[in-house]
Design a protein around this motif. Structure first.
Motif, PDB file in Angstrom:
ATOM      1  N   GLY A 137       0.811  -1.211   0.000  1.00 31.90           N
ATOM      2  CA  GLY A 137       0.000   0.000   0.000  1.00 31.90           C
ATOM      3  C   GLY A 137       0.844   1.261   0.000  1.00 31.90           C
ATOM      4  N   GLU A 138       0.187   2.371   0.273  1.00 31.45           N
ATOM      5  CA  GLU A 138       0.859   3.661   0.259  1.00 31.45           C
ATOM      6  C   GLU A 138       1.735   3.838   1.501  1.00 31.45           C
ATOM      7  N   PRO A 139       2.954   4.345   1.332  1.00 38.01           N
ATOM      8  CA  PRO A 139       3.799   4.598   2.498  1.00 38.01           C
ATOM      9  C   PRO A 139       3.301   5.792   3.291  1.00 38.01           C
ATOM     10  N   PRO A 140       3.643   5.867   4.566  1.00 39.90           N
ATOM     11  CA  PRO A 140       3.260   7.044   5.358  1.00 39.90           C
ATOM     12  C   PRO A 140       4.034   8.269   4.906  1.00 39.90           C
ATOM     13  N   ALA A 141       3.533   9.429   5.267  1.00 42.09           N
ATOM     14  CA  ALA A 141       4.238  10.682   4.980  1.00 42.09           C
ATOM     15  C   ALA A 141       5.358  10.888   5.989  1.00 42.09           C
ATOM     16  N   PHE A 142       6.341  11.684   5.612  1.00 37.77           N
ATOM     17  CA  PHE A 142       7.414  12.036   6.537  1.00 37.77           C
ATOM     18  C   PHE A 142       6.957  13.187   7.426  1.00 37.77           C
ATOM     19  N   PRO A 143       7.104  13.058   8.733  1.00 38.67           N
ATOM     20  CA  PRO A 143       6.762  14.184   9.604  1.00 38.67           C
ATOM     21  C   PRO A 143       7.661  15.366   9.307  1.00 38.67           C
ATOM     22  N   HIS A 144       7.198  16.549   9.624  1.00 38.97           N
ATOM     23  CA  HIS A 144       7.968  17.759   9.341  1.00 38.97           C
ATOM     24  C   HIS A 144       8.938  18.057  10.488  1.00 38.97           C
ATOM     25  N   PHE A 145       9.717  17.053  10.841  1.00 40.35           N
ATOM     26  CA  PHE A 145      10.687  17.188  11.924  1.00 40.35           C
ATOM     27  C   PHE A 145      11.874  18.034  11.457  1.00 40.35           C
ATOM     28  N   ASP A 146      12.585  18.592  12.431  1.00 44.53           N
ATOM     29  CA  ASP A 146      13.734  19.439  12.132  1.00 44.53           C
ATOM     30  C   ASP A 146      14.733  18.746  11.211  1.00 44.53           C
ATOM     31  N   CYS A 147      14.995  17.469  11.458  1.00 46.65           N
ATOM     32  CA  CYS A 147      16.010  16.746  10.685  1.00 46.65           C
ATOM     33  C   CYS A 147      15.635  16.631   9.213  1.00 46.65           C
ATOM     34  N   PHE A 148      14.340  16.750   8.896  1.00 45.54           N
ATOM     35  CA  PHE A 148      13.893  16.637   7.512  1.00 45.54           C
ATOM     36  C   PHE A 148      13.684  17.985   6.827  1.00 45.54           C
ATOM     37  N   VAL A 149      13.491  19.049   7.594  1.00 46.04           N
ATOM     38  CA  VAL A 149      13.186  20.346   6.992  1.00 46.04           C
ATOM     39  C   VAL A 149      14.358  21.320   7.037  1.00 46.04           C
ATOM     40  N   ALA A 150      15.385  21.025   7.824  1.00 46.01           N
ATOM     41  CA  ALA A 150      16.538  21.926   7.888  1.00 46.01           C
ATOM     42  C   ALA A 150      17.273  21.933   6.546  1.00 46.01           C
ATOM     43  N   PRO A 151      17.832  23.073   6.144  1.00 46.75           N
ATOM     44  CA  PRO A 151      18.625  23.124   4.911  1.00 46.75           C
ATOM     45  C   PRO A 151      19.808  22.154   4.987  1.00 46.75           C
ATOM     46  N   SER A 152      20.259  21.718   3.840  1.00 47.62           N
ATOM     47  CA  SER A 152      21.310  20.698   3.771  1.00 47.62           C
ATOM     48  C   SER A 152      22.558  21.081   4.551  1.00 47.62           C
ATOM     49  N   GLU A 153      22.942  22.357   4.509  1.00 51.18           N
ATOM     50  CA  GLU A 153      24.185  22.752   5.175  1.00 51.18           C
ATOM     51  C   GLU A 153      24.078  22.683   6.697  1.00 51.18           C
ATOM     52  N   TYR A 154      22.874  22.503   7.210  1.00 49.24           N
ATOM     53  CA  TYR A 154      22.688  22.395   8.655  1.00 49.24           C
ATOM     54  C   TYR A 154      22.479  20.948   9.117  1.00 49.24           C
ATOM     55  N   THR A 286      21.462  17.608  13.293  1.00 44.31           N
ATOM     56  CA  THR A 286      20.838  18.852  12.843  1.00 44.31           C
ATOM     57  C   THR A 286      21.303  20.002  13.716  1.00 44.31           C
ATOM     58  N   SER A 287      21.835  21.038  13.098  1.00 40.67           N
ATOM     59  CA  SER A 287      22.346  22.196  13.831  1.00 40.67           C
ATOM     60  C   SER A 287      21.360  23.352  13.757  1.00 40.67           C
ATOM     61  N   PHE A 288      21.108  23.971  14.901  1.00 37.41           N
ATOM     62  CA  PHE A 288      20.289  25.187  14.951  1.00 37.41           C
ATOM     63  C   PHE A 288      21.160  26.437  14.879  1.00 37.41           C
ATOM     64  N   GLY A 289      22.456  26.274  15.126  1.00 38.75           N
ATOM     65  CA  GLY A 289      23.360  27.410  15.126  1.00 38.75           C
ATOM     66  C   GLY A 289      24.061  27.554  13.786  1.00 38.75           C
ATOM     67  N   GLN A 290      25.359  27.308  13.773  1.00 40.32           N
ATOM     68  CA  GLN A 290      26.140  27.434  12.555  1.00 40.32           C
ATOM     69  C   GLN A 290      25.939  26.220  11.645  1.00 40.32           C
ATOM     70  N   PRO A 291      26.175  26.376  10.341  1.00 42.73           N
ATOM     71  CA  PRO A 291      26.162  25.210   9.459  1.00 42.73           C
ATOM     72  C   PRO A 291      27.116  24.134   9.972  1.00 42.73           C
ATOM     73  N   VAL A 292      26.782  22.893   9.701  1.00 39.48           N
ATOM     74  CA  VAL A 292      27.575  21.778  10.209  1.00 39.48           C
ATOM     75  C   VAL A 292      28.907  21.699   9.468  1.00 39.48           C
ATOM     76  N   SER A 429      16.708  32.158  17.505  1.00 37.94           N
ATOM     77  CA  SER A 429      18.041  32.626  17.144  1.00 37.94           C
ATOM     78  C   SER A 429      18.636  31.881  15.959  1.00 37.94           C
ATOM     79  N   SER A 430      17.884  30.900  15.413  1.00 40.73           N
ATOM     80  CA  SER A 430      18.373  30.074  14.313  1.00 40.73           C
ATOM     81  C   SER A 430      18.103  30.742  12.958  1.00 40.73           C
ATOM     82  N   GLN A 431      19.036  30.587  12.043  1.00 44.08           N
ATOM     83  CA  GLN A 431      18.867  31.136  10.703  1.00 44.08           C
ATOM     84  C   GLN A 431      17.723  30.476   9.945  1.00 44.08           C
TER      85      GLN A 431
END
Length: 434
Positions: A137-154, A286-292, A429-431
């Protein structure tokens, strides 16, 4: 726990109760980095089944059964060409969706290719990790957790192998009490040099080293609360009359946890069975401060894990690097300063499948007890063909954000508000998270 219950929650092969459940969720199957080689194809063992993962010339990912549907030859050795993977045995060619594009050994004009398909499965990339869905059947959706929505550099992704069942590997992460012992250091290091290292920095909103907190306040009060995604666990260590160390971690059903790594970084970690007796952990930092600093993070972890299969350099085969002098003077375990080794010893020493009939659980195991109840309940639902926790659609996924994961020193009498305020402060305080 009865032997029957232990079997029910640990075995993951096709048709098993836990295996039936876990197949209804996205599973991490590789790092994107693993397909950056000149020949981007890898065999993958997942829950006792054999697959291949590859990237075609157009950059599309494919995930399919490993045995060729012609006569069962190994597609992991196939040639990546002409829009798919070509079996070495007779040259049959399959694209990322499993369609047979060519059967060149057949007579001219043959229609056989139109009648053949290789079983294939959806695969998506999220923050440097490739997830596959092998359920019905259909897979579940991905939750909008920080690890999935943060930009790649973070974000930064990594993995490692554990020579044990997936469940005991997961359960170490929902046991807040063990950190005061298993990860105890007798001396506090330089917190300014702790980048990329867990339990080596200072707790948020203080200059107090986490190593000191864990060592000197070793009887945490643990609270477990249900959450839409699974469980929220709060470990409280009373530092003095005015201050409490608050550590909030999360169990994301069915097999992940999200925990604080430092004041600015969190870890989302999955535990993915290769079979009943082995698993990989996959982590998104996942970083909330500087890019990883991905180069530094990767180099730190490659000191312990060896490519190409991310196998640990220490283990049963060399006693986990145990040193009696170190155990007497530096660390509680005598197994070095990387807490991944400590956890590896703890879960692997239970055996490849822990015998839970021999356990004597204590009050600090309340998170483990709560999770096992969730797991058994979800297995029951899955066996009946019913939806279980976190089998969500996109509308539900949009309501699942965060979740907050905090390690800090807060007011002793208002700790229940502290972690929420600390989470909002970090986001503002996160970008990207503001």
């Amino acid at each position: 726990m009865s032997p029957e219950q232990n079997e029910r929650i640990t075995r993951v092969g096709p048709g098993t109760p836990a295996g039936t459940l876990l197949r209804q969720y996205w599973q991490p199957v590789a790092l994107v980095d693993e397909l950056e080689a000149e020949r981007p194809i890898r065999p993958v063992k997942l829950m006792g089944q054999d697959f291949i993962l590859f990237r075609d010339e157009q950059g599309r990912y494919g995930f399919m059964d490993r045995d060729c549907p012609h006569r069962g030859a190994d597609l992991a050795f196939g040639r990546l060409e002409d829009g798919g993977v070509r079996c070495l045995f007779h040259g049959w060619l399959f694209d990322v969706e499993g369609a047979c594009l060519e059967t060149p050994a057949e007579p001219e004009g043959s229609k056989l290719a139109q009648r053949v398909r290789q079983k294939s499965y959806p695969v998506v990339e999220k923050s440097g990790v490739l997830f596959a869905y092998i359920g019905e059947g259909e897979p579940p959706a991905f939750p909008h957790f920080d690890c999935f929505v943060a930009p790649s550099e973070y974000t930064f992704a990594f993995k490692g192998y554990l020579d044990c069942n997936w469940l005991q590997a997961l359960e170490v992460g929902i046991d807040p009490a063990h950190a005061s012992y298993l990860h105890r250091f007798f001396e506090d290091g330089d917190t300014e040099a702790s980048y990329g290292k867990q339990f080596r920095g200072a707790s948020a909103d203080s200059s107090l080293p986490i190593t000191k907190v864990l060592r000197e306040y070793d009887r945490p009060e643990i609270k477990v609360d249900p959450a839409d995604y699974g469980l929220r666990l709060t470990a409280l260590r009373r530092v003095d009359g005015d201050n409490t160390h608050v550590r909030v971690t999360n169990l994301v059903f069915p097999q992940a946890f999200i925990i604080p790594m430092s004041s600015e970084m969190t870890i989302a970690q999955w535990h993915v069975p290769t079979d009943d007796g082995g698993c990989y952990w996959y982590a998104i930092f996942t970083s909330f401060g500087q890019p990883v600093n991905k180069q530094q993070m990767r180099a730190q972890r490659l000191e312990l894990y060896e490519l190409p299969d991310y196998m640990p350099r220490v283990g049963r085969f060399n006693n986990y690097g145990y040193d009696a002098r170190e155990q007497a003077t530096q660390t509680y375990t005598g197994m070095g300063h990387d807490i991944n080794v400590h956890d590896q010893w703890a879960v692997e020493s239970q055996g490849r499948i822990q015998d839970r009939t021999r356990e004597h659980l204590g009050s600090t195991d309340k998170g483990i007890v709560a999770y096992r109840r969730l797991l058994l309940d979800a297995i029951d639902h899955a066996e009946k063909g019913e939806r279980a926790l976190m089998m969500i659609d996109e509308t539900q996924a949009g309501t699942l954000t965060g979740p907050p994961s905090i390690d800090g020193i807060g007011p002793g009498d208002t700790w229940s508000d502290y972690w929420k305020v600390a989470d909002q402060k970090r986001r503002k305080s996160s970008q990207w998270a503001a």
